[in-house]
Design a protein around this motif. Structure first.
Motif, PDB file in Angstrom:
ATOM      1  N   PRO A 338       0.856  -0.986   0.135  1.00  0.00           N
ATOM      2  CA  PRO A 338      -0.090  -0.141  -0.098  1.00  0.00           C
ATOM      3  C   PRO A 338       0.732   1.355   0.015  1.00  0.00           C
ATOM      4  O   PRO A 338       1.619   1.577   1.008  1.00  0.00           O
ATOM      5  CB  PRO A 338      -0.946  -0.119   1.323  1.00  0.00           C
ATOM      6  CG  PRO A 338      -0.594  -1.439   1.757  1.00  0.00           C
ATOM      7  CD  PRO A 338       0.791  -1.962   1.123  1.00  0.00           C
ATOM      8  N   LEU A 339       0.915   2.034  -0.852  1.00  0.00           N
ATOM      9  CA  LEU A 339       1.525   3.429  -1.269  1.00  0.00           C
ATOM     10  C   LEU A 339       1.322   4.119  -0.062  1.00  0.00           C
ATOM     11  O   LEU A 339       2.211   4.887   0.218  1.00  0.00           O
ATOM     12  CB  LEU A 339       1.540   3.835  -2.651  1.00  0.00           C
ATOM     13  CG  LEU A 339       2.378   4.815  -3.154  1.00  0.00           C
ATOM     14  CD1 LEU A 339       3.720   4.589  -2.621  1.00  0.00           C
ATOM     15  CD2 LEU A 339       2.018   5.418  -4.574  1.00  0.00           C
ATOM     16  N   GLY A 408       0.270   3.819 -19.282  1.00  0.00           N
ATOM     17  CA  GLY A 408       0.011   2.551 -19.306  1.00  0.00           C
ATOM     18  C   GLY A 408      -0.735   2.307 -18.015  1.00  0.00           C
ATOM     19  O   GLY A 408      -1.381   3.064 -17.559  1.00  0.00           O
ATOM     20  N   GLU A 409      -0.177   1.417 -17.128  1.00  0.00           N
ATOM     21  CA  GLU A 409      -0.630   0.831 -15.750  1.00  0.00           C
ATOM     22  C   GLU A 409       0.100   1.564 -14.585  1.00  0.00           C
ATOM     23  O   GLU A 409      -0.051   0.953 -13.598  1.00  0.00           O
ATOM     24  CB  GLU A 409      -0.888  -0.671 -15.677  1.00  0.00           C
ATOM     25  CG  GLU A 409      -1.683  -1.148 -16.608  1.00  0.00           C
ATOM     26  CD  GLU A 409      -2.073  -2.668 -16.579  1.00  0.00           C
ATOM     27  OE1 GLU A 409      -1.222  -3.277 -15.641  1.00  0.00           O
ATOM     28  OE2 GLU A 409      -2.888  -3.302 -17.270  1.00  0.00           O
ATOM     29  N   ALA A 410       1.155   2.396 -14.982  1.00  0.00           N
ATOM     30  CA  ALA A 410       2.199   2.755 -14.133  1.00  0.00           C
ATOM     31  C   ALA A 410       1.549   3.401 -13.022  1.00  0.00           C
ATOM     32  O   ALA A 410       0.773   4.543 -13.404  1.00  0.00           O
ATOM     33  CB  ALA A 410       3.603   3.283 -14.672  1.00  0.00           C
ATOM     34  N   VAL A 411       1.964   3.691 -11.788  1.00  0.00           N
ATOM     35  CA  VAL A 411       1.780   4.623 -10.728  1.00  0.00           C
ATOM     36  C   VAL A 411       2.829   5.449 -10.333  1.00  0.00           C
ATOM     37  O   VAL A 411       4.061   5.291 -10.168  1.00  0.00           O
ATOM     38  CB  VAL A 411       1.539   3.760  -9.358  1.00  0.00           C
ATOM     39  CG1 VAL A 411       1.104   4.649  -8.355  1.00  0.00           C
ATOM     40  CG2 VAL A 411       0.267   2.616  -9.320  1.00  0.00           C
ATOM     41  N   GLU A 412       2.530   6.699 -10.537  1.00  0.00           N
ATOM     42  CA  GLU A 412       3.555   7.756 -10.510  1.00  0.00           C
ATOM     43  C   GLU A 412       3.340   8.568  -8.874  1.00  0.00           C
ATOM     44  O   GLU A 412       2.250   8.802  -8.594  1.00  0.00           O
ATOM     45  CB  GLU A 412       3.395   8.855 -11.459  1.00  0.00           C
ATOM     46  CG  GLU A 412       3.846   8.308 -12.821  1.00  0.00           C
ATOM     47  CD  GLU A 412       4.027   9.388 -13.994  1.00  0.00           C
ATOM     48  OE1 GLU A 412       4.406   8.893 -15.170  1.00  0.00           O
ATOM     49  OE2 GLU A 412       3.473  10.526 -13.697  1.00  0.00           O
ATOM     50  N   LEU A 413       4.588   8.478  -8.456  1.00  0.00           N
ATOM     51  CA  LEU A 413       4.743   9.520  -7.115  1.00  0.00           C
ATOM     52  C   LEU A 413       5.478  10.626  -7.490  1.00  0.00           C
ATOM     53  O   LEU A 413       6.571  10.590  -7.777  1.00  0.00           O
ATOM     54  CB  LEU A 413       5.398   8.453  -6.132  1.00  0.00           C
ATOM     55  CG  LEU A 413       5.636   8.930  -4.724  1.00  0.00           C
ATOM     56  CD1 LEU A 413       4.220   9.475  -4.003  1.00  0.00           C
ATOM     57  CD2 LEU A 413       6.416   8.191  -3.771  1.00  0.00           C
ATOM     58  N   HIS A 414       4.768  11.996  -6.971  1.00  0.00           N
ATOM     59  CA  HIS A 414       5.490  13.152  -7.684  1.00  0.00           C
ATOM     60  C   HIS A 414       5.810  13.825  -6.310  1.00  0.00           C
ATOM     61  O   HIS A 414       5.486  14.049  -5.418  1.00  0.00           O
ATOM     62  CB  HIS A 414       4.387  14.039  -8.324  1.00  0.00           C
ATOM     63  CG  HIS A 414       4.149  13.274  -9.318  1.00  0.00           C
ATOM     64  ND1 HIS A 414       3.434  14.289 -10.311  1.00  0.00           N
ATOM     65  CD2 HIS A 414       4.170  12.270 -10.105  1.00  0.00           C
ATOM     66  CE1 HIS A 414       3.137  13.679 -11.616  1.00  0.00           C
ATOM     67  NE2 HIS A 414       3.652  12.329 -11.233  1.00  0.00           N
ATOM     68  N   GLY A 462      12.172  -2.144 -10.686  1.00  0.00           N
ATOM     69  CA  GLY A 462      11.644  -2.381 -11.855  1.00  0.00           C
ATOM     70  C   GLY A 462      10.905  -0.892 -12.071  1.00  0.00           C
ATOM     71  O   GLY A 462      10.277  -0.962 -13.116  1.00  0.00           O
ATOM     72  N   GLY A 463      11.321   0.133 -11.337  1.00  0.00           N
ATOM     73  CA  GLY A 463      10.623   1.313 -11.768  1.00  0.00           C
ATOM     74  C   GLY A 463      11.661   2.450 -12.271  1.00  0.00           C
ATOM     75  O   GLY A 463      12.886   2.017 -12.815  1.00  0.00           O
ATOM     76  N   GLN A 464      11.268   3.504 -12.505  1.00  0.00           N
ATOM     77  CA  GLN A 464      12.161   4.629 -13.209  1.00  0.00           C
ATOM     78  C   GLN A 464      11.824   6.008 -12.334  1.00  0.00           C
ATOM     79  O   GLN A 464      11.001   6.199 -11.495  1.00  0.00           O
ATOM     80  CB  GLN A 464      11.544   4.845 -14.558  1.00  0.00           C
ATOM     81  CG  GLN A 464      11.630   3.674 -15.485  1.00  0.00           C
ATOM     82  CD  GLN A 464      10.930   4.119 -17.034  1.00  0.00           C
ATOM     83  OE1 GLN A 464       9.945   4.479 -17.010  1.00  0.00           O
ATOM     84  NE2 GLN A 464      11.526   3.796 -18.031  1.00  0.00           N
ATOM     85  N   ARG A 480       8.188   6.312 -11.065  1.00  0.00           N
ATOM     86  CA  ARG A 480       7.332   5.617 -11.710  1.00  0.00           C
ATOM     87  C   ARG A 480       7.314   4.103 -11.396  1.00  0.00           C
ATOM     88  O   ARG A 480       8.365   3.392 -11.266  1.00  0.00           O
ATOM     89  CB  ARG A 480       7.557   5.614 -13.321  1.00  0.00           C
ATOM     90  CG  ARG A 480       6.470   4.770 -14.097  1.00  0.00           C
ATOM     91  CD  ARG A 480       6.496   5.173 -15.730  1.00  0.00           C
ATOM     92  NE  ARG A 480       5.793   6.471 -15.774  1.00  0.00           N
ATOM     93  CZ  ARG A 480       6.952   7.414 -16.364  1.00  0.00           C
ATOM     94  NH1 ARG A 480       7.763   6.894 -17.050  1.00  0.00           N
ATOM     95  NH2 ARG A 480       6.211   8.595 -16.722  1.00  0.00           N
ATOM     96  N   LEU A 481       6.208   3.437 -10.710  1.00  0.00           N
ATOM     97  CA  LEU A 481       6.405   2.249 -10.130  1.00  0.00           C
ATOM     98  C   LEU A 481       5.309   1.280 -10.881  1.00  0.00           C
ATOM     99  O   LEU A 481       4.131   1.750 -11.391  1.00  0.00           O
ATOM    100  CB  LEU A 481       6.042   2.160  -8.572  1.00  0.00           C
ATOM    101  CG  LEU A 481       7.039   2.886  -7.948  1.00  0.00           C
ATOM    102  CD1 LEU A 481       6.705   3.013  -6.340  1.00  0.00           C
ATOM    103  CD2 LEU A 481       8.295   2.150  -7.600  1.00  0.00           C
ATOM    104  N   MET A 482       5.317  -0.241 -10.693  1.00  0.00           N
ATOM    105  CA  MET A 482       4.681  -1.054 -11.335  1.00  0.00           C
ATOM    106  C   MET A 482       3.419  -1.214 -10.244  1.00  0.00           C
ATOM    107  O   MET A 482       3.707  -1.340  -9.117  1.00  0.00           O
ATOM    108  CB  MET A 482       5.285  -2.308 -11.705  1.00  0.00           C
ATOM    109  CG  MET A 482       6.221  -2.277 -12.670  1.00  0.00           C
ATOM    110  SD  MET A 482       5.275  -1.557 -14.414  1.00  0.00           S
ATOM    111  CE  MET A 482       4.156  -2.915 -14.832  1.00  0.00           C
TER     112      MET A 482
END
Length: 646
Positions: A338-339, A408-414, A462-464, A480-482
């Motif tokens: 859970p993020l 896509g399906e990626a979740v981004e944390l800013h 596996g993120g960016q 960017r995370l899966m």
């Protein structure tokens, strides 16, 4: 006779129609005559009635499967069976067709006369030689004369860009293409082969159209009656193999360099952590035990010592982390996560730093996202980004955290700050180790490793990591995370090996039971630090021995402490070997033993725990956590206070 027969009865070649079951549906009279029968007698029989045994096997095991796959075969050498049992050499060409879900093979047999057969075999051999991947050659040399080619295949054109006729006329058109540095070796190996009639083996380079290639030459010599030596052999292009070998050597060299680097980093870490244990430990002890006897300026200076020690320790840890990431030794434990929990924890940990600079932290949107990540490493990533945003932004500024849906399906944390922003040139250098983009001249502490580690950890998961920024408009770091769909079970935070538990320590101290602890340590400063820590303790009694031999002797003589603390690098032994010897003592098969070491490499920690240590404490130790950790360890084992008989 069926209507189909008259279409090919008058042909001078033998024709047959065979179904997929191998039954003859039709044959022409030419083929029936070779067999000495009427066509009607052959229809309905197996195709093997026309062929020799070997050719029957060839038809069923090779020709028919090939027809099913490609639909056609041309000029396959085969033997028909004559009317008197003789073998008739022929070439078979056939085609398979499918109609109404039924397969039919139409076969044409062309007889080979002896001369035709030999010509065909020679043609086949020449075709095979010309189409071979390497150059086949015959070289002849009379004593005292230069060697000349008497035969070369057409592969000479592909390999050397030389026509065979040119090489047959003048062999030097080939030898002149050999690299000047390798030409002497080629001549020496040829001379040695001629002298000893030993195989000619050589690897050399040739320069073709100004481009170097690697060649491998193998040839077998023989001597003719006139004294000439003739070599039959081949030359192959092995450039790809050489490139592969070079790549493997470079990879092995890089792995050795990484191994040497890892060993150096481990040694450096150990050598730096050992004195840091004394610096930080005594600074903490003075602040805890003698705070009332120190002037304000002395307490302030002690704080400087401790802060400087922690800065050095942080630098050591960061360099080690980069080394492990680069060497591929950093492990992550991926799980659905859970993020929200990670963000809440990171914001809470960043709050003290934000308060010192009057920076407001806000979570402006995005809830309930699940990601696939390592909980600890993702928390480390977010805390580092928050710390940077606070440190490099203005006082009384604002830092915002937001969760968004990425591509896509990626979740981004800013993580958005209000700092000075970054130019394109600065962004290009952002992830270079020790490059602080000019911030080294400012007041913000750091060495320029945090973002390098952060990106490495994200990529391991596996993120960016990206940055969006313009000068004067702050910077937004995007992780960017899966995504993950399965919630991670909440097992609680396992905590640090030495987490404090003051209530437990106070309860144990008030019980009147003093537990015996044996510390095996050969570094006098570290031994003195531990003795100073336990001075006046009502919960523990500490004994220090400076060698593994003395510790074993004391235990064998009946000295039974409640817990053992073993340094991992003693002068006379190592911690694992000493533990194994201690575990062989009957009373110490299950008693708690803790490894104490300045070696913080994960592999060493894992090796120690796998060897049977109950815990692993890394120097420099936090002196406030040692006694609570001992209480917790002894309570977990159900140990009770005992007496030490000497």
């Amino acid at each position: 006779m069926p209507a189909s027969a008259h279409h090919f009865d008058d042909l001078p070649v033998a024709v047959a129609v065979v179904n997929d079951d191998g039954l003859l549906r039709d044959v022409n009279q030419t083929l029936a005559g070779l067999r000495g029968r009427e066509a009607a007698q052959l229809r309905g029989q197996q195709v093997g009635v026309l062929l020799s045994r070997a050719s029957t096997l060839l038809y069923h095991s090779y020709i028919f499967p090939l027809l099913k796959m490609s639909g056609q075969v041309d000029e396959v050498s085969i033997q028909l069976q004559g009317d008197k049992g003789q073998r008739i050499d022929a070439l078979l060409s056939a085609r398979r067709e499918v109609a109404h879900d039924m397969g039919v093979v139409r076969c044409v047999f062309m007889r080979l006369k002896e001369r035709g057969r030999l010509e065909y075999q020679l043609l086949t051999a020449k075709r095979a030689a010309d189409e071979a991947p390497g150059l086949l050659f015959q070289l002849r040399r009379m004593r005292g004369e230069p060697a000349r080619f008497t035969y070369v295949t057409d592969a000479l054109r592909r390999l050397f860009k030389v026509a065979p006729a040119q090489a047959l006329e003048d062999a030097d058109v080939v030898w002149r293409l050999i690299h000047p540095d390798d030409a002497p070796q080629l001549r020496e190996t040829l001379d040695a082969s001629a002298r000893d009639l030993s195989p000619w083996r050589c690897e050399c380079r040739a320069v073709i159209d100004q481009w170097p290639i690697w060649l491998e030459l193998h040839a077998t010599p023989s001597q003719e009656p006139d004294g000439a030596v003739v070599w039959n052999g081949y030359i192959a292009d092995i450039t790809e193999r050489k490139d592969m070998e070079l790549g493997l050597r470079e990879k092995a060299s890089a792995e050795r360099a990484n191994q040497a680097k890892s060993e150096f980093m481990a040694h450096m870490s150990h050598e730096l952590r050992t004195p840091l244990n004394g610096i930080l430990g005594f600074a903490q002890l003075l602040q805890l035990q003698d705070a009332g006897n120190l002037r304000a300026d002395q307490r302030s200076k002690l704080g400087y010592i401790e802060a400087a020690g922690h800065s050095l320790l942080r630098l050591i840890n960061e360099v080690l982390e980069i080394s492990r990431i680069e060497a591929g030794h950093m492990a992550v434990e991926m799980a659905p996560l859970p993020l929200d929990e990670v963000i809440q924890s990171a914001l809470l940990m960043a709050e003290p730093l934000a308060a010192r600079r009057a920076v407001s932290l806000s979570w402006v949107g995005g809830r309930g996202a699940m990601v696939q990540a390592d909980r600890h490493r993702l928390g480390q990533v977010l805390l580092n980004l928050l710390s940077n945003a606070i440190k490099y932004g203005p006082e009384r500024g604002r830092v915002e955290v937001q969760v968004a849906q990425g591509a896509g399906e990626a979740v981004e944390l800013h993580v958005q700050d209000q700092g000075p922003g970054l130019s394109p040139a600065q962004q290009a250098q952002l992830f270079q180790p020790f490059n602080r983009l000019g911030a080294e001249h400012g007041q913000v502490e750091g060495v320029g490793l945090g973002l390098v580690i952060t990106r490495g950890l994200i990529e391991l998961m596996g993120g960016q990591l990206h940055v969006r920024s313009r000068p004067g408009e702050g910077a937004c770091f995007v992780v960017r995370l899966m995504p993950a769909t399965v919630p991670m079970p909440d097992n609680g935070d396992p905590g640090l090996p030495l987490s404090p538990d003051h209530q437990e320590a106070q309860a144990a101290a008030g019980s009147g039971v003093r537990r015996r602890v044996l510390y095996v340590e050969d570094n006098p400063i570290n031994a003195l630090l531990m003795q100073s820590l336990f001075e006046g303790s009502t919960a523990f009694e500490l004994q220090v021995l400076d060698s593994g031999a003395k510790a074993l002797a004391a235990l064998r003589d009946g000295a039974w402490p409640d817990a053992l603390l073993l340094d991992m690098h003693l002068a006379d032994t190592d911690g694992v070997s000493l533990l194994q010897a201690i575990r062989r003592l009957p009373t110490w098969a299950q008693q708690p033993v803790v490894a104490v070491s300045a070696d913080a490499m994960p592999d060493e920690i894992r090796r120690a725990l796998d060897a049977g240590f109950d815990d692993y404490w890394t120097k420099p130790l936090d002196v406030t956590r040692i006694q609570p950790a001992l209480h917790r360890l002894l309570s977990a084992r159900g140990a009770s206070g005992g007496t030490m008989s000497v």
